[in-house]
Design an enzyme around this catalytic site. Structure first.
Site, PDB file in Angstrom:
ATOM      1  N   ASP A  83       0.796  -1.223   0.000  1.00 45.87           N
ATOM      2  CA  ASP A  83       0.000   0.000   0.000  1.00 45.87           C
ATOM      3  C   ASP A  83       0.830   1.276   0.000  1.00 45.87           C
ATOM      4  OD1 ASP A  83      -2.446   1.329  -0.031  1.00 45.87           O
ATOM      5  OD2 ASP A  83      -2.541   1.499   2.138  1.00 45.87           O
ATOM      6  N   CYS A 143     -21.998 -10.307  -4.312  1.00 45.93           N
ATOM      7  CA  CYS A 143     -22.794  -9.292  -3.630  1.00 45.93           C
ATOM      8  C   CYS A 143     -24.290  -9.437  -3.946  1.00 45.93           C
ATOM      9  CB  CYS A 143     -22.330  -7.894  -4.033  1.00 45.93           C
ATOM     10  SG  CYS A 143     -20.763  -7.392  -3.287  1.00 45.93           S
ATOM     11  N   CYS A 202     -27.681  -7.289  -2.659  1.00 49.13           N
ATOM     12  CA  CYS A 202     -27.418  -6.651  -1.368  1.00 49.13           C
ATOM     13  C   CYS A 202     -26.824  -5.256  -1.551  1.00 49.13           C
ATOM     14  CB  CYS A 202     -26.453  -7.511  -0.549  1.00 49.13           C
ATOM     15  SG  CYS A 202     -25.993  -6.790   1.039  1.00 49.13           S
ATOM     16  N   CYS A 244     -23.532   3.991   4.666  1.00 47.05           N
ATOM     17  CA  CYS A 244     -22.629   5.148   4.608  1.00 47.05           C
ATOM     18  C   CYS A 244     -23.303   6.409   5.145  1.00 47.05           C
ATOM     19  CB  CYS A 244     -22.157   5.379   3.179  1.00 47.05           C
ATOM     20  SG  CYS A 244     -21.018   6.785   3.030  1.00 47.05           S
ATOM     21  N   CYS A 252     -16.216  10.592   1.702  1.00 52.72           N
ATOM     22  CA  CYS A 252     -15.945   9.455   2.573  1.00 52.72           C
ATOM     23  C   CYS A 252     -15.316   9.935   3.887  1.00 52.72           C
ATOM     24  CB  CYS A 252     -15.019   8.478   1.862  1.00 52.72           C
ATOM     25  SG  CYS A 252     -14.483   7.084   2.881  1.00 52.72           S
ATOM     26  N   CYS A 262     -13.554   5.279   9.215  1.00 49.32           N
ATOM     27  CA  CYS A 262     -14.953   4.883   9.370  1.00 49.32           C
ATOM     28  C   CYS A 262     -15.079   3.420   8.957  1.00 49.32           C
ATOM     29  CB  CYS A 262     -15.842   5.758   8.494  1.00 49.32           C
ATOM     30  SG  CYS A 262     -17.598   5.328   8.531  1.00 49.32           S
TER      31      CYS A 262
END
Length: 386
Positions: free
Chosen positions: A139, A193, A196, A203, A219, A246
């Site tokens: 990263d 997914c 869903c 959020c 975000c 978050c």
């Protein structure tokens, strides 16, 4: 670097074994050309401005989209994942207004430090066995780990754009080893997914304009970590007591029911960062901040940005007992802190007191952003908790 089928199988067995020994929960292999759709998607992300102030994403667009541009000699990419799943629902702290909510990943040691050394050990054993060359990334380089992990079969990018695993849910750190060895790639994972949209609906700031698309500018993780300026007013109340990152979209994922909590021996979460008292955090000067967050990813945003976040939480707390600590920050050396302190104070003291302080402060304050905070209309009275 071509090696025999027999040697390839032995090398893969070594990689799997050493990955387990190093504490990784999953490992898979893909090829550098396995993510042909990534450049277009990334370019769209940048064109739409969804990257916000993260200019390095735009600057490294070409290298991010194509691994061979980053390193032309790469023939195989080994993707490794480490589970950091919490042993509780990290959203529980959101109801405790006098406490700060820190993202689950940041309650541990900095994962860059945890993973990079272990990846280097594995990479060294690959070279010792097969020769050639390797490069390790966690990263910190223009590598698109999530699309590569999906191509390698470790999971799929969910509608929240993070990797989802059928075995580990949404709680995985990713790292990669680029190698000149030609390994047999694993099959990619399918998207599970379905219909869903739990992550999207969870959020607080509506940061997903559509499934699989994230507008980082909305975000909370971006706003509290990457954003270097004041928190935009439209998001301050929605941030609540989230002081670093978050977890809402991750924690809402139904696939988490299959995830196991991370081993304490591997990634030990710090108890003092699980629900830290806001009143204590407001008192941190630079030295105390660095001491408290030594070895933590939180340290990289610096004391001023962190205190800015804590002040937003204080303003949302409805806890009048925090007013004193907030007042003390009105004269802070950092305009970023002073501005956030003004906003927090406006929500914690009577309008008359705030107006008197504003009149005095505007005589001395020379930062336009801070002056603007003093001049904002006062919020409607809120129910206070003392």
């Amino acid at each position: 670097m071509r090696i025999s089928i027999s040697d390839t199988a032995k090398l893969r067995a070594l990689i799997d074994r050493e990955a387990r020994n190093a504490g990784f929960d999953a490992v898979a292999v893909t090829t550098p050309d396995a993510i042909p759709q990534a450049p277009e998607r990334l370019a769209e992300f940048v064109t739409d401005g969804f990257h916000g102030s993260m200019g390095w994403i735009a600057e490294t667009l070409e290298r991010r989209g194509k691994p061979t541009t980053l390193w032309p000699e790469v023939r195989s990419i080994i993707v490794l994942a480490m589970n950091y799943g919490p042993d509780h629902d990290p959203r529980e702290v959101l109801a405790k207004r006098d406490r700060g909510a820190i993202s689950a990943y940041a309650q541990n040691r900095d994962y860059h430090d945890v993973m990079k050394g272990r990846l280097k050990e594995i990479a060294g054993k690959i070279v010792a066995r097969a020769g050639g060359d390797v490069k390790v990334f966690v990263d910190t380089a223009p590598v698109m780990e999530k699309p590569l992990a999906e191509a390698a079969g470790l999971g799929w990018q969910g509608k929240h754009t993070n990797l989802v695993s059928r075995a580990h849910g949404s709680w995985l750190f990713l790292g990669t080893i680029f190698t000149t060895a030609e390994l047999v790639p694993d099959a990619p994972e399918n998207d599970h997914c379905g219909s869903c949209r739990a992550c999207l609906d969870a959020c607080p700031t509506d940061a997903f304009p559509a499934p699989y698309r994230l507008d980082a500018r909305r975000c909370i993780s971006y706003l509290t970590i990457e954003n270097k300026g004041p928190i935009p007013h439209e998001f301050r109340e929605k941030i609540g007591n989230r002081i670093y990152g978050c977890d809402d979209c991750l924690a809402a994922c139904p696939w988490n029911k299959f995830a196991q909590a991370a081993s304490e021996a591997k990634l030990a979460a710090r108890a003092d960062l699980r629900e830290p008292p806001i009143t204590e955090l407001l008192r941190l000067d630079d030295t105390a901040f660095r001491t408290l967050f030594s070895g933590s990813p939180i340290k990289r945003i610096g004391r001023d940005r962190f205190i800015r976040n804590v002040l937003i939480a204080a303003g949302n707390s409805q806890d009048l007992s925090l007013a004193g600590a907030v007042r003390a920050l009105l004269d802070d050396a950092s305009p970023l802190v002073r501005g956030a302190a003004v906003w927090a104070l406006s929500r914690l003291v009577p309008g008359r007191e705030f107006a008197e302080r504003a009149a005095a402060a505007l005589q001395a304050e020379d930062d336009e952003a801070v002056r603007g905070e003093w001049l904002l209309p006062l919020p409607k009275p809120i129910e206070a908790h003392t």
